[in-house]
Motif scaffolding. Structure first.
Motif, PDB file in Angstrom:
ATOM      1  N   ASP A 341       0.833  -1.219   0.000  1.00  0.00           N
ATOM      2  CA  ASP A 341       0.000   0.000   0.000  1.00  0.00           C
ATOM      3  C   ASP A 341       0.864   1.265   0.000  1.00  0.00           C
ATOM      4  OD1 ASP A 341      -2.294  -1.518   0.029  1.00  0.00           O
ATOM      5  OD2 ASP A 341      -2.518  -1.461   2.209  1.00  0.00           O
ATOM      6  N   LYS A 345       1.640   4.147  -2.935  1.00  0.00           N
ATOM      7  CA  LYS A 345       1.307   5.539  -2.626  1.00  0.00           C
ATOM      8  C   LYS A 345       2.494   6.483  -2.815  1.00  0.00           C
ATOM      9  CE  LYS A 345      -0.509   8.400   1.189  1.00  0.00           C
ATOM     10  NZ  LYS A 345      -0.998   8.365   2.596  1.00  0.00           N
ATOM     11  N   SER A 376      -0.366  -1.849  -9.233  1.00  0.00           N
ATOM     12  CA  SER A 376      -0.252  -2.526  -7.938  1.00  0.00           C
ATOM     13  C   SER A 376       0.935  -3.473  -7.906  1.00  0.00           C
ATOM     14  CB  SER A 376      -1.530  -3.303  -7.633  1.00  0.00           C
ATOM     15  OG  SER A 376      -2.661  -2.441  -7.634  1.00  0.00           O
TER      16      SER A 376
END
Length: 385
Positions: A341, A345, A376
């Motif tokens: 994650d 970011k 991702s």
């Protein structure tokens, strides 16, 4: 179980640490093919491996075994920076891809320079070795007065094509790994000294050696008319946290060296040391933010670093290494998801990015990877089974 896990971890670490394959040629993808095709040759039966993707070469298998290089691993002296060896080999193949398409050519380990030949070439010129490319010793042991070893190693890569039922040599790439620092001892087992070699001298010596190497190769019947690419590689020092980089290469169809093409490649370690700068300060800031988030969320970390490669000032790829003190698999699993994650970011997008999580005692714990075209990260947590 821990031994098995550690051995697997070593393999992953080496694959993740190398930056030379971060360029655009490595970022394409396609459906994989693992089939092998058999073709005959005057010297035996060959198989051609399938390609895992169209950015990689198929290889050559002879009589059921992978055809290994005749001179692999020959160096002028022991090189304690393994990153040099890895980035030298993979970077050399990336240069080859600009001349020998992976869709039209098949990779073959070097078959035309024997171990003894390469040993002679990278040795010093002397009465007993007239073929030495490195200068003869002048007898001095002074770091600034002695003749250093400029050429550390020489790599041959062959590129073949199918011609009817045979494999035909269609191109050769030669890499000259040049020392930026030459380490030596005045006496056996004595203290280690070093001679620093400037970039200008390194490239000058490399180009002079390339001229002689091309002349020697053209004397071999099989190499008289094929394109020969010669590339000059600058080795990093032994204490460097990154490998070296290629500085220039030449594509040669005749008997003399054609013009050289400069390569503006820079390897950088994040976080930057005081006084250092990156080609793009935004990348340094992005990594700093990522590092801060990770360290604040999981305090049991021994280090968070990254190696990045730039070409012409543009980021080509990043390999992040994280060392933990975790012992719980649930912690590792949660941490890996958190990393995915935060990396999505904060870390720069549009370039291949790998993250390796390992502990000081238990080897690699997890691995995350994102291609240049993906948004991702793909993740894998290594279990104890």
């Amino acid at each position: 179980m821990n031994l098995k896990k550690s051995l697997l971890g070593v393999a992953v670490i080496f694959s993740a640490m190398i930056l030379a394959s971060c360029g655009s040629s490595s970022n394409k993808s396609s459906s994989s093919s693992s089939s092998t095709k058999t073709t005959s040759s005057e010297s035996g039966s060959y198989q051609v491996t399938g390609q895992t993707n169209n950015s990689q070469y198929a290889g050559v298998i002879k009589n059921g075994k992978y055809l290994t290089s005749k001179s692999r691993g020959v160096t002028a002296s022991q090189n304690s920076n393994l990153l040099n060896l890895k980035s030298f080999e993979t970077g050399l193949q990336d240069i080859s891809k600009t001349q020998f398409s992976t869709s039209k050519y098949i990779f073959q380990e070097g078959q035309y320079l024997s171990k003894s030949t390469v040993e002679n070439w990278i040795g010093r010129k002397s009465k007993s070795n007239s073929e030495g490319l490195n200068p003869a010793s002048n007898g001095s042991t002074s770091p600034t007065k002695r003749n250093p070893i400029y050429l550390q190693s020489l790599e041959e890569q062959d590129y073949v094509q199918k011609s009817g039922s045979k494999l035909k040599l269609s191109g050769v790439t030669i890499g000259l790994a040049m020392n930026s620092v030459d380490y030596y001892r005045k006496t056996t087992y004595g203290a280690q000294y070093q001679t620093d070699i400037s970039d200008a001298t390194l490239e000058k010596e490399g180009k002079a050696m390339a001229k002689e190497v091309l002349t020697r190769l053209r004397k071999k019947a099989a190499l008289k008319n094929v394109p020969i690419v010669i590339a000059i590689y600058k080795q990093a020092s032994n204490d460097s946290l990154i490998g070296g980089n290629f500085v220039s290469y030449s594509v040669n169809n005749g008997n003399s060296i054609s013009k050289w093409k400069a390569m503006n490649i820079q390897n950088v370690v994040f976080p930057l040391k005081t006084g250092e700068s990156a080609p793009n300060s935004n990348d340094a800031d992005a990594f700093s933010n990522f590092k801060s988030e990770v360290e604040s969320f999981f305090p049991n970390l021994s280090g968070v670093t990254a190696q990045a490669q730039y070409k012409n000032g543009s980021l080509q790829g990043m390999n992040v290494s994280i060392t933990t003190q975790f012992y719980s698999e649930t912690e590792i699993s949660s941490f890996t998801q958190f990393l995915a994650d935060q990396a999505e970011k904060y870390l720069p997008s549009g370039v291949k990015t790998d993250i390796t999580v390992s502990s000081t005692t238990d080897g690699v714990q997890s691995f995350l990877s994102r291609s240049s075209t993906a948004k991702s990260f793909k993740t894998h947590v290594f279990g104890s089974y």
